[in-house]
Design a protein around this motif. Structure first.
Motif, PDB file in Angstrom:
ATOM      1  N   LEU A   1      -5.797   9.039   7.692  1.00 14.81           N
ATOM      2  CA  LEU A   1      -6.833   8.542   6.791  1.00 14.81           C
ATOM      3  C   LEU A   1      -6.400   7.180   6.270  1.00 14.81           C
ATOM      4  CD1 LEU A   1      -7.220  11.787   4.595  1.00 14.81           C
ATOM      5  CD2 LEU A   1      -8.373  11.276   6.758  1.00 14.81           C
ATOM      6  N   ILE A   2      -7.303   6.187   6.330  1.00 11.36           N
ATOM      7  CA  ILE A   2      -6.991   4.836   5.862  1.00 11.36           C
ATOM      8  C   ILE A   2      -8.012   4.459   4.799  1.00 11.36           C
ATOM      9  CG2 ILE A   2      -6.594   2.435   6.489  1.00 11.36           C
ATOM     10  CD1 ILE A   2      -6.843   4.887   9.304  1.00 11.36           C
ATOM     11  N   GLU A   3      -7.544   4.172   3.601  1.00 10.90           N
ATOM     12  CA  GLU A   3      -8.446   3.768   2.516  1.00 10.90           C
ATOM     13  C   GLU A   3      -9.207   2.515   2.960  1.00 10.90           C
ATOM     14  OE1 GLU A   3     -10.067   1.772  -0.730  1.00 10.90           O
ATOM     15  OE2 GLU A   3      -8.181   1.014   0.127  1.00 10.90           O
ATOM     16  N   ARG A   4     -10.512   2.460   2.647  1.00 10.71           N
ATOM     17  CA  ARG A   4     -11.392   1.516   3.333  1.00 10.71           C
ATOM     18  C   ARG A   4     -11.245   0.060   2.917  1.00 10.71           C
ATOM     19  NH1 ARG A   4     -16.596   5.215   3.741  1.00 10.71           N
ATOM     20  NH2 ARG A   4     -17.492   3.686   2.329  1.00 10.71           N
TER      21      ARG A   4
ATOM     22  N   LEU B   1       0.849  -1.190   0.000  1.00 14.38           N
ATOM     23  CA  LEU B   1       0.000   0.000   0.000  1.00 14.38           C
ATOM     24  C   LEU B   1       0.879   1.232   0.000  1.00 14.38           C
ATOM     25  CD1 LEU B   1       0.242   1.029   3.138  1.00 14.38           C
ATOM     26  CD2 LEU B   1      -1.618  -0.533   3.522  1.00 14.38           C
ATOM     27  N   LEU B   2       0.263   2.361  -0.300  1.00 13.30           N
ATOM     28  CA  LEU B   2       0.978   3.630  -0.326  1.00 13.30           C
ATOM     29  C   LEU B   2       0.897   4.293   1.044  1.00 13.30           C
ATOM     30  CD1 LEU B   2      -0.255   5.064  -3.756  1.00 13.30           C
ATOM     31  CD2 LEU B   2       1.832   3.760  -3.287  1.00 13.30           C
ATOM     32  N   ILE B   3       1.993   4.925   1.426  1.00  9.58           N
ATOM     33  CA  ILE B   3       2.048   5.733   2.642  1.00  9.58           C
ATOM     34  C   ILE B   3       2.331   7.177   2.225  1.00  9.58           C
ATOM     35  CG2 ILE B   3       3.154   6.123   4.863  1.00  9.58           C
ATOM     36  CD1 ILE B   3       1.817   3.475   4.850  1.00  9.58           C
ATOM     37  N   ILE B   4       1.506   8.090   2.699  1.00 10.71           N
ATOM     38  CA  ILE B   4       1.643   9.510   2.383  1.00 10.71           C
ATOM     39  C   ILE B   4       1.727  10.287   3.684  1.00 10.71           C
ATOM     40  CG2 ILE B   4       0.415  11.526   1.457  1.00 10.71           C
ATOM     41  CD1 ILE B   4      -0.824   9.604  -0.632  1.00 10.71           C
TER      42      ILE B   4
ATOM     43  N   LEU C   1       5.289  13.694   1.195  1.00 12.31           N
ATOM     44  CA  LEU C   1       6.066  12.524   0.789  1.00 12.31           C
ATOM     45  C   LEU C   1       5.125  11.370   0.474  1.00 12.31           C
ATOM     46  CD1 LEU C   1       8.894  12.496   3.517  1.00 12.31           C
ATOM     47  CD2 LEU C   1       9.077  13.333   1.160  1.00 12.31           C
ATOM     48  N   LEU C   2       5.486  10.583  -0.535  1.00 17.33           N
ATOM     49  CA  LEU C   2       4.734   9.407  -0.949  1.00 17.33           C
ATOM     50  C   LEU C   2       5.691   8.241  -1.116  1.00 17.33           C
ATOM     51  CD1 LEU C   2       2.255   7.887  -2.318  1.00 17.33           C
ATOM     52  CD2 LEU C   2       3.097   8.856  -4.474  1.00 17.33           C
ATOM     53  N   THR C   3       5.352   7.101  -0.500  1.00 16.74           N
ATOM     54  CA  THR C   3       6.183   5.908  -0.657  1.00 16.74           C
ATOM     55  C   THR C   3       5.276   4.679  -0.725  1.00 16.74           C
ATOM     56  OG1 THR C   3       8.080   4.678   0.216  1.00 16.74           O
ATOM     57  CG2 THR C   3       6.481   5.475   1.817  1.00 16.74           C
ATOM     58  N   LYS C   4       5.873   3.522  -1.026  1.00 19.67           N
ATOM     59  CA  LYS C   4       5.124   2.264  -1.047  1.00 19.67           C
ATOM     60  C   LYS C   4       5.713   1.292  -0.048  1.00 19.67           C
ATOM     61  CE  LYS C   4       5.312  -0.803  -4.485  1.00 19.67           C
ATOM     62  NZ  LYS C   4       5.087  -1.470  -5.779  1.00 19.67           N
ATOM     63  N   LEU C   5       4.850   0.719   0.769  1.00 21.78           N
ATOM     64  CA  LEU C   5       5.217  -0.317   1.716  1.00 21.78           C
ATOM     65  C   LEU C   5       4.812  -1.676   1.141  1.00 21.78           C
ATOM     66  CD1 LEU C   5       5.606  -1.724   4.543  1.00 21.78           C
ATOM     67  CD2 LEU C   5       3.331  -0.840   5.135  1.00 21.78           C
ATOM     68  N   SER C   6       5.721  -2.648   1.197  1.00 21.95           N
ATOM     69  CA  SER C   6       5.446  -3.976   0.643  1.00 21.95           C
ATOM     70  C   SER C   6       5.881  -5.054   1.623  1.00 21.95           C
ATOM     71  CB  SER C   6       6.199  -4.176  -0.686  1.00 21.95           C
ATOM     72  OG  SER C   6       5.888  -3.163  -1.605  1.00 21.95           O
TER      73      SER C   6
ATOM     74  N   CYS D   1      -4.142   2.834   0.656  1.00 25.54           N
ATOM     75  CA  CYS D   1      -3.185   3.829   1.136  1.00 25.54           C
ATOM     76  C   CYS D   1      -3.516   4.250   2.562  1.00 25.54           C
ATOM     77  CB  CYS D   1      -3.166   5.061   0.222  1.00 25.54           C
ATOM     78  SG  CYS D   1      -4.736   5.960   0.137  1.00 25.54           S
ATOM     79  N   VAL D   2      -2.505   4.823   3.213  1.00 21.93           N
ATOM     80  CA  VAL D   2      -2.662   5.443   4.523  1.00 21.93           C
ATOM     81  C   VAL D   2      -2.068   6.837   4.404  1.00 21.93           C
ATOM     82  CG1 VAL D   2      -2.062   5.365   6.967  1.00 21.93           C
ATOM     83  CG2 VAL D   2      -2.541   3.241   5.740  1.00 21.93           C
TER      84      VAL D   2
END
Length: 319
Positions: A133-136, A50-53, A313-318, A88-89
């Protein structure tokens, strides 16, 4: 540069994690409702990444409503590029209490996100605070807030959310198909006066302690937000806590390319640009976080005002 932090909410005990509830917008009842966490068997995690912003929205700037709408529009139309966001979060800092109302009234937020908290009384200071905010479609588990008092003079805190992810290759995680990831949304102490540097270091240490969960399903954690990383040893502190900073510039890069604050400053000689905002994580196994991308360089309101004095900032957590 001066700060007025208004009144403090006295319902909190210092250095204690207080439980918070997740809220979602109930379309039929036209109001925000507490989301009841289902049994684990009924809400298995669906995502392995997911994306972390993270973005500081500058609670002190004028035209709070317009700037908040501009920030949401930039996130939805430019950063996430579409009416329906991906998993995303979003970690927001310096959300003015008026801006919180704007967030909660926005159709994009109502349609796609869990929000924590929805009430400024849950902040240590009722004037401004952090919001996550957490995408549902993301599996959520727990949330809480930890005020930094007495190691703060600015009512700063850590806002904690625990989410669950499903590893792409469970065999790399001892066969586990369900991992808990803790995400800490923080805003560390500002400026250089008094004991600010000491407080920043103590607040970072508290964030690190928060990542050391007792839950056997817990696997890793992220700290994101405005670190106010203006101390000479800011980068060293991250490393000494055993954290990885994927955005730290290499020795061959121009450090200014990683800066997130100061580009709109009217007194650049006194307040030069710097890398205030960061996303760092606990290194473990195949848990990875990409180098963050900076956004918001052109984020303006319809009145041509800057949305914030920070870039995001925008990153991706995997996993």
């Amino acid at each position: 540069m001066s700060y007025n932090y208004g009144g403090s909410s006295s319902i909190f005990q210092p250095h204690k994690l207080h439980d918070l509830k997740f809220y979602y917008f109930h379309r039929r009842k036209n109001c925000w409702k507490h989301y009841k966490i289902q049994r684990e068997t009924e809400q298995r995690p669906r995502h392995h990444d997911l994306l972390i912003i993270t973005w500081n929205l500058d609670f002190m700037g004028r035209r709070v409503d317009e700037r908040t709408i501009g920030a949401i529009d930039h996130l939805s139309k430019v950063v996430l590029k579409g009416s329906s966001p991906p998993p995303c979060v979003i970690l927001l800092q310096e959300v003015h209490d008026k801006a919180l109302n704007v967030l909660l009234a926005h159709p994009w937020i109502q349609s796609h996100f869990f929000v924590v908290p929805i009430d400024s009384m849950k902040w240590p200071n009722t004037t401004y605070g952090n919001v996550t905010l957490i995408e549902r479609s993301v599996s959520i588990q727990e949330a809480g807030i930890l005020p930094y008092e007495p190691t703060t003079q600015m009512y700063r805190n850590a806002l904690v959310t625990d989410i669950r992810l499903a590893p792409l290759e469970p065999e790399l995680y001892e066969g586990r198909r369900d991992l808990t990831i803790r995400i800490v949304n923080t805003h560390l102490e500002s400026l250089m006066q008094g004991r600010a540097a000491e407080y920043r270091a103590a607040q970072l240490a508290i964030c690190v302690e928060l990542l050391q969960m007792e839950d056997p399903a817990a696997y890793g954690g992220i700290i994101g937000g405005d670190f106010n990383a203006i101390d000479k040893d800011s980068a060293r502190q991250i490393r000494e806590h055993g954290l990885v900073d994927p955005g730290e510039p290499s020795e061959f890069a121009d450090p200014k390319n990683s800066h997130t604050w100061g580009f709109h400053e009217t007194r650049p000689l006194k307040f030069p640009t710097c890398r205030m905002d960061k996303i760092v994580f606990t290194p473990r196994g195949e848990f990875t976080v990409d180098p963050p991308v900076i956004f918001g360089q052109d984020a303006k309101t319809e009145e041509d005002e800057w949305v914030s004095d920070h870039y995001g900032l925008l990153t991706k957590l995997s996993v």
